[in-house]
Design a protein around this motif. Structure first.
Motif, PDB file in Angstrom:
ATOM      1  N   SER A 136      -5.805  -0.160  15.001  1.00  0.00           N
ATOM      2  CA  SER A 136      -6.223   0.085  13.622  1.00  0.00           C
ATOM      3  C   SER A 136      -7.298  -0.897  13.188  1.00  0.00           C
ATOM      4  O   SER A 136      -7.344  -2.041  13.630  1.00  0.00           O
ATOM      5  N   SER A 137      -8.148  -0.422  12.292  1.00  0.00           N
ATOM      6  CA  SER A 137      -9.079  -1.288  11.581  1.00  0.00           C
ATOM      7  C   SER A 137      -8.492  -1.709  10.246  1.00  0.00           C
ATOM      8  O   SER A 137      -8.718  -2.821   9.777  1.00  0.00           O
ATOM      9  N   ILE A 138      -7.759  -0.797   9.613  1.00  0.00           N
ATOM     10  CA  ILE A 138      -7.063  -1.052   8.354  1.00  0.00           C
ATOM     11  C   ILE A 138      -5.622  -0.616   8.521  1.00  0.00           C
ATOM     12  O   ILE A 138      -5.350   0.483   9.020  1.00  0.00           O
ATOM     13  N   SER A 139      -4.691  -1.460   8.086  1.00  0.00           N
ATOM     14  CA  SER A 139      -3.277  -1.100   8.005  1.00  0.00           C
ATOM     15  C   SER A 139      -2.776  -1.666   6.680  1.00  0.00           C
ATOM     16  O   SER A 139      -2.626  -2.873   6.537  1.00  0.00           O
ATOM     17  N   LEU A 140      -2.535  -0.780   5.719  1.00  0.00           N
ATOM     18  CA  LEU A 140      -2.269  -1.244   4.364  1.00  0.00           C
ATOM     19  C   LEU A 140      -1.276  -0.319   3.672  1.00  0.00           C
ATOM     20  O   LEU A 140      -1.525   0.885   3.525  1.00  0.00           O
ATOM     21  N   GLY A 141      -0.163  -0.864   3.266  1.00  0.00           N
ATOM     22  CA  GLY A 141       0.816  -0.105   2.502  1.00  0.00           C
ATOM     23  C   GLY A 141       0.726  -0.419   1.023  1.00  0.00           C
ATOM     24  O   GLY A 141      -0.020  -1.296   0.590  1.00  0.00           O
ATOM     25  N   GLY A 142       1.490   0.334   0.224  1.00  0.00           N
ATOM     26  CA  GLY A 142       1.574   0.063  -1.201  1.00  0.00           C
ATOM     27  C   GLY A 142       0.281   0.235  -1.954  1.00  0.00           C
ATOM     28  O   GLY A 142       0.037  -0.472  -2.932  1.00  0.00           O
ATOM     29  N   ILE A 143      -0.567   1.190  -1.562  1.00  0.00           N
ATOM     30  CA  ILE A 143      -1.868   1.308  -2.227  1.00  0.00           C
ATOM     31  C   ILE A 143      -1.810   2.181  -3.478  1.00  0.00           C
ATOM     32  O   ILE A 143      -2.761   2.190  -4.258  1.00  0.00           O
ATOM     33  N   SER A 144      -0.716   2.912  -3.677  1.00  0.00           N
ATOM     34  CA  SER A 144      -0.570   3.657  -4.925  1.00  0.00           C
ATOM     35  C   SER A 144       0.006   2.747  -6.000  1.00  0.00           C
ATOM     36  O   SER A 144       0.544   1.674  -5.724  1.00  0.00           O
ATOM     37  N   GLU A 145      -0.095   3.168  -7.253  1.00  0.00           N
ATOM     38  CA  GLU A 145       0.379   2.381  -8.392  1.00  0.00           C
ATOM     39  C   GLU A 145       1.874   2.100  -8.239  1.00  0.00           C
ATOM     40  O   GLU A 145       2.671   3.027  -8.060  1.00  0.00           O
ATOM     41  N   PRO A 146       2.285   0.842  -8.286  1.00  0.00           N
ATOM     42  CA  PRO A 146       3.716   0.535  -8.129  1.00  0.00           C
ATOM     43  C   PRO A 146       4.571   1.263  -9.158  1.00  0.00           C
ATOM     44  O   PRO A 146       4.253   1.298 -10.343  1.00  0.00           O
ATOM     45  N   GLY A 147       5.652   1.864  -8.688  1.00  0.00           N
ATOM     46  CA  GLY A 147       6.582   2.554  -9.574  1.00  0.00           C
ATOM     47  C   GLY A 147       6.163   3.929 -10.012  1.00  0.00           C
ATOM     48  O   GLY A 147       6.911   4.610 -10.727  1.00  0.00           O
ATOM     49  N   ALA A 148       4.978   4.381  -9.591  1.00  0.00           N
ATOM     50  CA  ALA A 148       4.482   5.685 -10.031  1.00  0.00           C
ATOM     51  C   ALA A 148       5.077   6.802  -9.188  1.00  0.00           C
ATOM     52  O   ALA A 148       5.563   6.582  -8.075  1.00  0.00           O
ATOM     53  N   ALA A 149       5.051   8.006  -9.749  1.00  0.00           N
ATOM     54  CA  ALA A 149       5.364   9.198  -8.965  1.00  0.00           C
ATOM     55  C   ALA A 149       4.111   9.517  -8.143  1.00  0.00           C
ATOM     56  O   ALA A 149       3.309  10.369  -8.507  1.00  0.00           O
ATOM     57  N   TRP A 150       3.966   8.798  -7.051  1.00  0.00           N
ATOM     58  CA  TRP A 150       2.708   8.787  -6.305  1.00  0.00           C
ATOM     59  C   TRP A 150       2.244  10.161  -5.864  1.00  0.00           C
ATOM     60  O   TRP A 150       1.055  10.394  -5.683  1.00  0.00           O
ATOM     61  N   TRP A 151       3.157  11.115  -5.700  1.00  0.00           N
ATOM     62  CA  TRP A 151       2.803  12.428  -5.157  1.00  0.00           C
ATOM     63  C   TRP A 151       2.004  13.277  -6.142  1.00  0.00           C
ATOM     64  O   TRP A 151       1.302  14.186  -5.736  1.00  0.00           O
ATOM     65  N   HIS A 152       2.101  12.976  -7.468  1.00  0.00           N
ATOM     66  CA  HIS A 152       1.255  13.719  -8.410  1.00  0.00           C
ATOM     67  C   HIS A 152       0.554  12.834  -9.432  1.00  0.00           C
ATOM     68  O   HIS A 152      -0.298  13.317 -10.189  1.00  0.00           O
ATOM     69  N   GLU A 237      -5.685   8.028   7.969  1.00  0.00           N
ATOM     70  CA  GLU A 237      -4.496   8.799   7.612  1.00  0.00           C
ATOM     71  C   GLU A 237      -3.821   8.172   6.401  1.00  0.00           C
ATOM     72  O   GLU A 237      -3.810   6.943   6.228  1.00  0.00           O
ATOM     73  N   LEU A 238      -3.279   9.040   5.557  1.00  0.00           N
ATOM     74  CA  LEU A 238      -2.437   8.645   4.433  1.00  0.00           C
ATOM     75  C   LEU A 238      -1.038   9.190   4.662  1.00  0.00           C
ATOM     76  O   LEU A 238      -0.864  10.278   5.223  1.00  0.00           O
ATOM     77  N   GLY A 239      -0.052   8.450   4.214  1.00  0.00           N
ATOM     78  CA  GLY A 239       1.332   8.895   4.260  1.00  0.00           C
ATOM     79  C   GLY A 239       2.132   8.099   3.249  1.00  0.00           C
ATOM     80  O   GLY A 239       1.572   7.381   2.408  1.00  0.00           O
ATOM     81  N   ASP A 240       3.444   8.224   3.311  1.00  0.00           N
ATOM     82  CA  ASP A 240       4.291   7.486   2.377  1.00  0.00           C
ATOM     83  C   ASP A 240       5.161   6.488   3.134  1.00  0.00           C
ATOM     84  O   ASP A 240       5.617   6.752   4.244  1.00  0.00           O
ATOM     85  N   GLN A 241       5.372   5.348   2.489  1.00  0.00           N
ATOM     86  CA  GLN A 241       6.211   4.291   3.042  1.00  0.00           C
ATOM     87  C   GLN A 241       6.783   3.494   1.880  1.00  0.00           C
ATOM     88  O   GLN A 241       6.036   2.967   1.048  1.00  0.00           O
ATOM     89  N   GLY A 242       8.091   3.430   1.808  1.00  0.00           N
ATOM     90  CA  GLY A 242       8.739   2.625   0.789  1.00  0.00           C
ATOM     91  C   GLY A 242       8.390   3.022  -0.631  1.00  0.00           C
ATOM     92  O   GLY A 242       8.255   2.154  -1.498  1.00  0.00           O
ATOM     93  N   GLY A 243       8.231   4.309  -0.887  1.00  0.00           N
ATOM     94  CA  GLY A 243       7.947   4.776  -2.233  1.00  0.00           C
ATOM     95  C   GLY A 243       6.513   4.593  -2.681  1.00  0.00           C
ATOM     96  O   GLY A 243       6.228   4.588  -3.889  1.00  0.00           O
ATOM     97  N   ALA A 244       5.584   4.467  -1.742  1.00  0.00           N
ATOM     98  CA  ALA A 244       4.171   4.313  -2.078  1.00  0.00           C
ATOM     99  C   ALA A 244       3.332   4.924  -0.957  1.00  0.00           C
ATOM    100  O   ALA A 244       3.830   5.227   0.132  1.00  0.00           O
ATOM    101  N   VAL A 245       2.058   5.096  -1.238  1.00  0.00           N
ATOM    102  CA  VAL A 245       1.128   5.654  -0.256  1.00  0.00           C
ATOM    103  C   VAL A 245       0.588   4.527   0.615  1.00  0.00           C
ATOM    104  O   VAL A 245       0.271   3.441   0.125  1.00  0.00           O
ATOM    105  N   TYR A 246       0.481   4.792   1.914  1.00  0.00           N
ATOM    106  CA  TYR A 246      -0.134   3.834   2.832  1.00  0.00           C
ATOM    107  C   TYR A 246      -1.435   4.411   3.369  1.00  0.00           C
ATOM    108  O   TYR A 246      -1.682   5.623   3.319  1.00  0.00           O
ATOM    109  N   LEU A 247      -2.265   3.538   3.925  1.00  0.00           N
ATOM    110  CA  LEU A 247      -3.510   3.915   4.588  1.00  0.00           C
ATOM    111  C   LEU A 247      -3.586   3.210   5.929  1.00  0.00           C
ATOM    112  O   LEU A 247      -3.385   1.993   6.002  1.00  0.00           O
ATOM    113  N   VAL A 248      -3.879   3.968   6.993  1.00  0.00           N
ATOM    114  CA  VAL A 248      -4.230   3.385   8.290  1.00  0.00           C
ATOM    115  C   VAL A 248      -5.522   4.055   8.735  1.00  0.00           C
ATOM    116  O   VAL A 248      -5.640   5.284   8.695  1.00  0.00           O
ATOM    117  N   ALA A 249      -6.498   3.251   9.130  1.00  0.00           N
ATOM    118  CA  ALA A 249      -7.800   3.766   9.555  1.00  0.00           C
ATOM    119  C   ALA A 249      -8.189   3.126  10.873  1.00  0.00           C
ATOM    120  O   ALA A 249      -7.841   1.970  11.144  1.00  0.00           O
TER     121      ALA A 249
END
Length: 705
Positions: A136-152, A237-249
């Protein structure tokens, strides 16, 4: 050491916290703009790198994903260091996988005035060989707003980038992309198996999508933009981890690109770089990214001069230059006020078409019986820098070069040459391939006195090459890196030489290419109304002073249509094509007016940052608007393609204030301009047909972008 410690990195505009401990992989727990008090959720963090090796799957029951690598979770912190270098703050974390013995070095760097982080990873083999399958060049979790309903509550932005339809940005919620709340937290499962990924497999690095993306909270100003910086294969790629969106590139991977690299003990592999931008709206994100792109690219005098380029291909000769039809174009380019003349494809073939006679790069005696140098002398006598088109990586199957060079100077798979569209792909890792094209280009520069080269590339090789490579994808990666190294070396030898990057228009519009080439083609689109959308979106992918946009006036068009086409390129780089040799005196005066206006404003383009008063352009939007902001004010182009003749452009920063508005182009055609200060809207009255206007805006103080 306590069980878990936090390594706090505070380089200035961003804040990053890395958790480190004996019993868990080092992980980025928090990445935010300075002063953002957002708390991090440890459950959403990812290891500092995701590394896949041979013989191991994923630790999350989904082997197609980059996230969840077994190595990533086994990493254990060894050391870190912080230092300043080349005007940047730098952080390096070294971790070790106790099972494979590899070291993984994760690096981040940041300037003190931009909310931007540049990232990369390096893997070092231990005391036994290891086969890498993804790094990976980027491995980063928790990029969505903490506590948000990240899916919408968030939107994902990404850009289609196909031939004739480049840089068309889309927005979708994670749920619309298949990432949703599936109730897994009820069962204590931290991540679903879902992911949304984009990538490009072959040698057209942007042949489908830009290697970029955005995640934005719809309820706050919190957003993240990312960019993978490679001129070949990539994936994010984006996915979910621990109630938030992650990014790996990453760059190429085994799953997506048939990539594998075998490291012997002590050998190293460095990932392709990537950039993260933390910001608010699109204007803030792309302003910061534009400034970043200017800082990381190879310096070149063209970035300041921004000369006007005439090219005789688009909507003109279309690859059929001769000693009879070139002189009228050269004369027309001189009258128009151009500064560079680039003769496009066909100058080398005695045949009827330009496509199938590539590789020798010898001027055609049938087309130019007095020699091609007679044409380049004519260009110089007209005050124009001579330029020429080539496809340096390509050799036609029927070319004598195909038989003259050794077989392994070309891409191969399983001992057979890789052929695409009647062409062979040179492998720039091979000394014979490099010597062939280098000799040809040096000869052309010397014999013809060239100051400009257009390097085109009209095929997409998705197969890679397995010659002297651990995998086809690794052969492709090696070639792509060698290609840019050669271009850099060529311009080092000829410091004034300008080399344009083109790949069927904008199919290689990646950050690695843009960091080397001073000029970048943005599209081959031949319709000025569609080209307007491409021009309006171009600064999302390329700095305005590098992004070449076609203007192609046609004598059969009414004045408004000609002006529309000319306005397309005024906030970028002018690529003047079309039948300028057949224009009437009045039509040529309109061209002269546009280029005179460009010469007056281009000094601002080289330092300005883009903004979009109507948002990023949609392919079928009736009205488009692109602005450039600097210390003097703003330049603004408005395109009305359909709809009411009165157009209103919101400029909230000037609401309730005085605003001076002047027409830059076309002054010779009617324009009604009014400023509605109460509404904060610029009101344009335009003819009842497609029309475009470029304006200057100046207000009484206030905050700039």
């Amino acid at each position: 050491m306590p069980q878990t410690e936090t390594l706090a990195w505070r380089p200035g505009p961003i804040e990053m916290d890395i958790a480190r401990g004996r019993d868990a992989a080092p992980a980025v727990r928090r990445l935010a703009r300075a002063g953002d008090g957002t708390a991090a959720d440890p459950a959403s963090a990812l290891p500092v790198a995701e590394v896949h090796i041979d013989g191991e799957g994923s630790g999350t029951s989904s082997s197609e994903r980059l996230m969840g690598s077994a190595v990533g979770r086994r990493l254990r912190f060894l050391e870190h260091r912080e230092w300043d270098e080349d005007g940047m703050s730098r952080l390096e974390v070294t971790a070790r996988d106790p099972e494979s013995g590899i070291l993984v070095i994760s690096r981040w760097s940041c300037w003190d005035d931009l909310p931007v982080v540049r990232c990369e990873s390096e893997v070092v083999a231990g005391d036994r060989p290891v086969d890498l399958r993804a790094v990976s060049s980027i491995s980063l979790g928790g990029i969505s707003e903490p506590g948000a309903a990240w899916w919408h509550d968030h939107e994902v932005g990404f850009a289609h980038n196909t031939w004739f339809r480049e840089m068309v940005w889309q927005r979708r919620t994670p749920a619309e992309l298949g990432l949703d709340d599936a109730g897994l937290d009820t069962w204590g499962i931290p991540s679903s198996r879902a992911s949304f990924a984009l990538g490009q497999r072959g040698s057209w690095s942007t042949g489908g999508h830009l290697p970029m993306g955005i995640l934005r909270s719809r309820d706050s100003a919190r957003s993240l933009l990312w960019q993978i910086e490679h001129n070949g294969a990539w994936r994010w790629e984006l996915g979910d981890q621990g109630g938030a969106v992650y990014l790996v590139a990453s760059g190429p991977t085994d799953q997506s690109h048939a990539w594998m690299r075998r490291l012997l003990p002590g050998e190293r592999f460095r990932s392709v770089p990537a950039t993260l931008v933390l910001g608010g709206d699109d204007d803030a994100l792309f302003a910061a990214l534009t400034r970043t792109r200017r800082r990381v690219r190879r310096p070149h005098p063209d970035h300041d001069a921004l000369p006007v380029i005439v090219n005789d291909y688009m909507n003109a000769l279309m690859g059929d230059p001769t000693s009879e039809n070139i002189p009228p174009f050269v004369d027309a380019a001189r009258r128009a006020g151009a500064e560079i003349y680039c003769m496009d494809s066909g100058w080398y073939t005695d045949g009827a078409t330009w496509w199938d006679d590539l590789g020798s790069w010898e001027p055609s005696s049938r087309r130019f019986p007095d020699g091609l140098d007679a044409m380049t002398r004519r260009m110089r006598d007209a005050g124009l820098v001579p330029g020429l088109w080539l496809e340096p990586e390509v050799v036609s199957v029927a070319s004598p070069v195909a038989a003259r060079l050794p077989a392994d100077a070309f891409f191969q798979r399983d001992g057979r040459p890789v052929m695409e569209s009647g062409r062979l792909q040179l492998d720039f890792r091979h000394p014979a391939a490099l010597a062939h094209i280098d000799t040809a280009v040096e000869r052309l520069i010397a014999d013809l006195g060239l100051g400009y080269l257009k390097f085109d590339y009209n095929m997409d090789v998705t197969q890679g090459t397995d010659v002297d490579a651990d995998s086809p994808g690794d052969g492709q990666l090696g070639h792509q890196r060698a290609l840019l190294a050669w271009v850099r070396d060529l311009m080092d030898r000829h410091p004034e030489l300008v080399i344009e990057s083109c790949a069927s228009g904008g199919q290689r519009m990646d950050a690695a290419t843009l960091a080397v080439h001073p000029v970048q083609s943005t599209s081959d689109n031949q319709d000025p109304l569609f080209t307007a959308c491409i021009a309006a979106a171009a600064p999302t992918a390329v700095t305005p002073e590098q992004g070449a946009v076609w203007a192609y006036p046609d004598p059969s068009w009414p004045d408004e249509r000609i002006a529309f086409s000319l306005a397309n390129s005024l906030l970028g780089r002018v690529h003047l094509g079309g039948r300028i040799d057949l224009l009437t005196r009045e039509q040529m005066e309109l061209v002269q007016e546009s280029l005179a206006a460009y010469r007056e404003t281009r000094k601002r383009i080289r330092t300005a940052v883009p903004f979009w008063p109507l948002g990023l352009p949609g392919w079928h939007d009736a009205v488009l608007a692109l602005g450039m902001s600097d210390d003097e004010g703003e330049l603004l182009t408005v395109w009305r393609r359909s709809g009411p003749a009165e157009v209103r452009i919101p400029l909230a920063r000037y609401a309730g204030r005085e605003l001076d508005v002047d027409v830059v182009f076309p002054k010779s055609l009617p324009t009604e301009v009014a400023w509605d200060a109460a509404a904060g809207e610029l009101v344009l009255g335009l003819p009842d047909e497609p029309a475009a206007r470029t304006l200057t805006l100046r207000g009484g103080g206030g905050t700039r972008l």
